[in-house]
Design a protein around this motif. Structure first.
Motif, PDB file in Angstrom:
ATOM      1  N   LEU A  55     -25.690 -46.462 -26.295  1.00 17.38           N
ATOM      2  CA  LEU A  55     -26.296 -45.949 -25.074  1.00 17.38           C
ATOM      3  C   LEU A  55     -27.773 -45.680 -25.313  1.00 17.38           C
ATOM      4  N   TYR A 101     -27.699 -44.904 -20.243  1.00 17.93           N
ATOM      5  CA  TYR A 101     -26.886 -43.727 -19.921  1.00 17.93           C
ATOM      6  C   TYR A 101     -26.504 -43.733 -18.453  1.00 17.93           C
ATOM      7  N   LYS A 103     -25.958 -46.272 -16.415  1.00 17.50           N
ATOM      8  CA  LYS A 103     -24.852 -47.219 -16.199  1.00 17.50           C
ATOM      9  C   LYS A 103     -23.550 -46.650 -16.748  1.00 17.50           C
ATOM     10  N   PHE A 104     -23.599 -46.059 -17.930  1.00 13.05           N
ATOM     11  CA  PHE A 104     -22.413 -45.444 -18.529  1.00 13.05           C
ATOM     12  C   PHE A 104     -21.858 -44.354 -17.607  1.00 13.05           C
ATOM     13  N   GLY A 105     -22.737 -43.532 -17.047  1.00 13.44           N
ATOM     14  CA  GLY A 105     -22.307 -42.485 -16.128  1.00 13.44           C
ATOM     15  C   GLY A 105     -21.637 -43.054 -14.895  1.00 13.44           C
ATOM     16  N   THR A 108     -18.243 -44.483 -15.811  1.00 11.33           N
ATOM     17  CA  THR A 108     -17.308 -43.383 -16.079  1.00 11.33           C
ATOM     18  C   THR A 108     -16.835 -42.747 -14.779  1.00 11.33           C
ATOM     19  N   CYS A 123     -25.163 -42.728 -29.275  1.00 10.27           N
ATOM     20  CA  CYS A 123     -26.114 -42.236 -28.276  1.00 10.27           C
ATOM     21  C   CYS A 123     -27.508 -42.173 -28.886  1.00 10.27           C
ATOM     22  N   THR A 129     -31.210 -37.936 -22.140  1.00  8.46           N
ATOM     23  CA  THR A 129     -30.355 -37.949 -20.944  1.00  8.46           C
ATOM     24  C   THR A 129     -30.251 -36.550 -20.346  1.00  8.46           C
ATOM     25  N   SER A 141     -26.238 -39.777 -12.162  1.00  5.62           N
ATOM     26  CA  SER A 141     -25.680 -40.675 -13.177  1.00  5.62           C
ATOM     27  C   SER A 141     -25.807 -40.106 -14.587  1.00  5.62           C
ATOM     28  N   HIS A 142     -26.839 -39.303 -14.841  1.00  9.00           N
ATOM     29  CA  HIS A 142     -26.989 -38.721 -16.177  1.00  9.00           C
ATOM     30  C   HIS A 142     -26.026 -37.557 -16.403  1.00  9.00           C
ATOM     31  N   ALA A 145     -22.884 -39.208 -17.149  1.00 14.79           N
ATOM     32  CA  ALA A 145     -22.888 -39.721 -18.524  1.00 14.79           C
ATOM     33  C   ALA A 145     -22.564 -38.610 -19.516  1.00 14.79           C
TER      34      ALA A 145
END
Length: 197
Positions: A55, A101, A103-105, A108, A123, A129, A141-142, A145
């Motif tokens: 990330l 981060y 996109k990951f958030g 998820t 990370c 983040t 989104s953060h 994440a």
């Protein structure tokens, strides 16, 4: 000025990490954080094929990594797509999944089990983040994440590693057990500014 003689990959091994804690590796500029994350970790695994996600805070950083390392962007192919032999060989040659981060958030938030798809979540500069999260007081989104990273720490499957030169924000924001990986800082390579004349 460069001080120290060993890169991070020479001082940290996967067996030093704890699965049920957020592993914090304090590592300054020039110590080999990116090499450790994108080369040493996958090489230490028998089969790193999409088991590691890295990330990063910016799309620009992600693009630089994709140009210089054996990494790929996330695709849901291994969850629900049938691939040709050529496609499978291509994806198996890619060792690390890289994403921001943000996109990951978002991923998820769509699938709460998403963090458990990976054996290792690395990370890069995790405090960044936390800083991005503060720009928007609501759920963003953060913050998603951060929740995903916390769930990964607690899922009994994923080892989460935070690589940072500035770990102070991590303890204030993350509601999970923390573990500072012991490193001989005298041996660790790093850049130090010299005195100005």
């Amino acid at each position: 000025i460069m001080t120290g003689s060993k890169y991070l990959s020479e001082l940290v091994s996967l067996d030093m990490l704890k699965m049920d804690k957020l592993n914090i590796i304090k590592s300054p500029t020039g110590s080999g954080k990116t090499y450790f994350a994108l080369t040493a970790v996958p090489e230490a695994l028998e089969d790193a094929y999409h088991r590691v996600v890295y990330l990063i805070d910016t799309i620009n950083g992600k693009e630089q990594i994709l140009e210089n390392y054996n990494a790929t962007v996330y695709s849901s192919y291994w969850e629900n797509e049938v691939l040709s032999q050529g496609e499978m060989e291509y994806y198996q040659s890619q060792k690390v999944v890289i994403m921001t981060y943000a996109k990951f958030g978002l991923l998820t938030s769509k699938n709460l089990n998403f963090p458990s798809l990976f054996d290792y979540i690395i990370c890069d500069e995790l405090p960044s983040t936390v800083k991005f999260e503060m720009y928007d007081r609501g759920i963003n989104s953060h913050s998603l994440a951060i929740s995903g990273i916390e769930s990964a720490v607690l899922n009994d499957k994923t080892t989460v590693i935070a690589l940072t030169a500035t770990p102070y924000l991590i303890g204030d924001r993350f509601d999970v057990p923390l573990y500072t990986v012991p490193i001989d800082e005298d041996e660790l390579r790093r850049y130090e500014t010299g005195q100005c004349i």
